[in-house]
Scaffold this active site. Sequence first.
Site, PDB file in Angstrom:
ATOM      1  N   LYS A  66       0.846  -1.174   0.044  1.00  0.00           N
ATOM      2  CA  LYS A  66       0.057  -0.034   0.102  1.00  0.00           C
ATOM      3  C   LYS A  66       0.807   1.309  -0.043  1.00  0.00           C
ATOM      4  O   LYS A  66       0.456   2.375  -0.487  1.00  0.00           O
ATOM      5  CB  LYS A  66      -0.955   0.267   1.274  1.00  0.00           C
ATOM      6  CG  LYS A  66      -2.020  -0.712   1.115  1.00  0.00           C
ATOM      7  CD  LYS A  66      -3.066  -0.652   2.338  1.00  0.00           C
ATOM      8  CE  LYS A  66      -4.202  -1.645   2.113  1.00  0.00           C
ATOM      9  NZ  LYS A  66      -5.190  -1.286   3.337  1.00  0.00           N
ATOM     10  N   ASP A 102     -10.559   3.227   1.547  1.00  0.00           N
ATOM     11  CA  ASP A 102     -10.876   2.870   2.993  1.00  0.00           C
ATOM     12  C   ASP A 102     -11.734   4.124   3.527  1.00  0.00           C
ATOM     13  O   ASP A 102     -12.489   3.707   4.344  1.00  0.00           O
ATOM     14  CB  ASP A 102      -9.566   2.658   3.617  1.00  0.00           C
ATOM     15  CG  ASP A 102      -8.999   1.199   3.443  1.00  0.00           C
ATOM     16  OD1 ASP A 102      -9.865   0.394   3.087  1.00  0.00           O
ATOM     17  OD2 ASP A 102      -7.799   0.885   3.889  1.00  0.00           O
TER      18      ASP A 102
HETATM   19  P1  NAP Z   1      -1.100  -1.142  11.781  1.00  0.00           P
HETATM   20  O1  NAP Z   1      -0.952   0.054  11.030  1.00  0.00           O
HETATM   21  O2  NAP Z   1      -0.329  -2.415  12.154  1.00  0.00           O
HETATM   22  O3  NAP Z   1      -1.856  -0.441  13.204  1.00  0.00           O
HETATM   23  C1  NAP Z   1      -1.854  -1.164  14.358  1.00  0.00           C
HETATM   24  C2  NAP Z   1      -2.396  -0.475  15.596  1.00  0.00           C
HETATM   25  O4  NAP Z   1      -2.940  -1.357  16.463  1.00  0.00           O
HETATM   26  C3  NAP Z   1      -1.385   0.271  16.172  1.00  0.00           C
HETATM   27  O5  NAP Z   1      -2.088   1.602  16.666  1.00  0.00           O
HETATM   28  C4  NAP Z   1      -0.893  -0.469  17.348  1.00  0.00           C
HETATM   29  O6  NAP Z   1      -0.426   0.373  18.370  1.00  0.00           O
HETATM   30  C5  NAP Z   1      -2.018  -1.072  17.972  1.00  0.00           C
HETATM   31  N1  NAP Z   1      -1.909  -2.531  18.477  1.00  0.00           N
HETATM   32  C6  NAP Z   1      -1.273  -3.591  17.757  1.00  0.00           C
HETATM   33  N2  NAP Z   1      -1.261  -4.399  18.891  1.00  0.00           N
HETATM   34  C7  NAP Z   1      -1.666  -3.867  20.104  1.00  0.00           C
HETATM   35  C8  NAP Z   1      -2.031  -4.592  21.486  1.00  0.00           C
HETATM   36  N3  NAP Z   1      -1.682  -5.668  21.539  1.00  0.00           N
HETATM   37  N4  NAP Z   1      -2.395  -3.780  22.343  1.00  0.00           N
HETATM   38  C9  NAP Z   1      -2.668  -2.312  21.944  1.00  0.00           C
HETATM   39  N5  NAP Z   1      -2.472  -1.870  20.737  1.00  0.00           N
HETATM   40  C10 NAP Z   1      -2.072  -2.670  19.926  1.00  0.00           C
HETATM   41  O7  NAP Z   1      -2.290  -1.749  11.301  1.00  0.00           O
HETATM   42  P2  NAP Z   1      -3.830  -1.041  10.516  1.00  0.00           P
HETATM   43  O8  NAP Z   1      -3.464  -1.440   8.994  1.00  0.00           O
HETATM   44  O9  NAP Z   1      -3.959   0.132  11.218  1.00  0.00           O
HETATM   45  O10 NAP Z   1      -4.833  -2.180  10.752  1.00  0.00           O
HETATM   46  C11 NAP Z   1      -5.612  -2.300  11.860  1.00  0.00           C
HETATM   47  C12 NAP Z   1      -6.667  -3.167  11.906  1.00  0.00           C
HETATM   48  O11 NAP Z   1      -7.774  -2.772  11.061  1.00  0.00           O
HETATM   49  C13 NAP Z   1      -6.345  -4.685  11.537  1.00  0.00           C
HETATM   50  O12 NAP Z   1      -7.040  -5.610  12.109  1.00  0.00           O
HETATM   51  C14 NAP Z   1      -6.976  -4.739   9.971  1.00  0.00           C
HETATM   52  O13 NAP Z   1      -7.508  -5.801   9.404  1.00  0.00           O
HETATM   53  C15 NAP Z   1      -8.164  -3.698  10.426  1.00  0.00           C
HETATM   54  N6  NAP Z   1      -8.694  -2.939   8.945  1.00  0.00           N
HETATM   55  C16 NAP Z   1      -9.978  -3.175   8.803  1.00  0.00           C
HETATM   56  C17 NAP Z   1     -10.334  -2.755   7.464  1.00  0.00           C
HETATM   57  C18 NAP Z   1     -11.904  -2.826   6.980  1.00  0.00           C
HETATM   58  O14 NAP Z   1     -12.322  -2.725   5.965  1.00  0.00           O
HETATM   59  N7  NAP Z   1     -12.783  -3.272   7.946  1.00  0.00           N
HETATM   60  C19 NAP Z   1      -9.441  -1.584   6.799  1.00  0.00           C
HETATM   61  C20 NAP Z   1      -8.340  -1.693   7.037  1.00  0.00           C
HETATM   62  C21 NAP Z   1      -7.936  -2.190   8.364  1.00  0.00           C
HETATM   63  P3  NAP Z   1       1.201   0.877  18.630  1.00  0.00           P
HETATM   64  O15 NAP Z   1       1.373   2.004  17.774  1.00  0.00           O
HETATM   65  O16 NAP Z   1       1.206   0.890  20.155  1.00  0.00           O
HETATM   66  O17 NAP Z   1       1.906  -0.350  18.162  1.00  0.00           O
END
Ligand code: NAP
Length: 277
Positions: A66, A102
Amino acid sequence: MTIKAFVIGHPIAHSRSPLIHGTWLAEYGIDGAYEAIDVAPADLPAFFERLRSGEFAGGNVTIPHKEAVFDLCDSVDELARLIGAVNTLVVSDGKVHGTNSDYLGFLGNLDANAPGWSDGSDDALIIGAGGAARAVLVALRRRRGGKVHVLNRTLANAQALIAEIDGPFEAHGFDAFAELAPRTGLVVNTSAIGMHGSRFDWLDLSLLPKNALVTDIVYTPLITPLLAEARAAGLHIVDGLGMLLHQAVPGFAAWFGITPQVTPDLRARVEAALDRH
Ligand code: NAP
């Protein structure tokens, strides 16, 4: 001539996009095809050359490409630049244009399942500060009044996020929830918590106003522990599957020329596919 589109990622077998677009192609009787293509990072430039040859009308981009596709696109719109990720490509006259849907997926899901959600001017609270939080922050800035509080495990990441996007935003650690909750009308989880049964152990939903809306963009499981607890507390909830379905709409419209509907039948098919994995 068959119009072709794709989703690229690495790996790609898990993607639900072929099911979503395949359902629409059949429903609208379009002579089209949508395929999942595994493209390793080193092969991205060659894939873009293939794109410029006109084989495809466009396609979707997923993890881990991405951000990498920014440099390969001929143009990227302002929205994708603000969000920092491209998830949709449109090919026209041998040029590849990148955008991000998104943001529209998040808005489309709430518009469909919580009409009036953006009328309030009370505060909103986003949990998480990763890639998905950026799209949600941009969406909230454009559609809703009130402050947006970004709560993240790593405070520095929340601070970095709000520094990059203009708006009435504040960054906090998780410990701010209790103080902020009574004036919060919308809670959005964008963090990975909720996947694999993980839950928030610091979040007391009884502190929220009774008319607050809680939504989660994690959709595996469909009802995350956060949504289950919010529903049990009598709060309105919206799950994250609708965001996935609605983000697919702009791409399909650009490639195949018809704006598709997100129907209960489409949702049921994708839900059934989630259950099989
Ligand atoms: P990302 O960039 O890796 O960000 C992950 C976030 O989660 C960060 O803020 C991280 O905090 C936090 N995190 C991870 N593990 C954690 C834990 N154990 N405790 C507390 N905080 C934690 O991921 P992303 O791309 O934003 O995606 C996040 C989620 O959204 C995924 O599950 C993805 O599948 C979902 N999503 C869904 C859609 C949809 O269409 N519904 C679209 C996009 C994404 P830190 O900064 O502290 O590491």
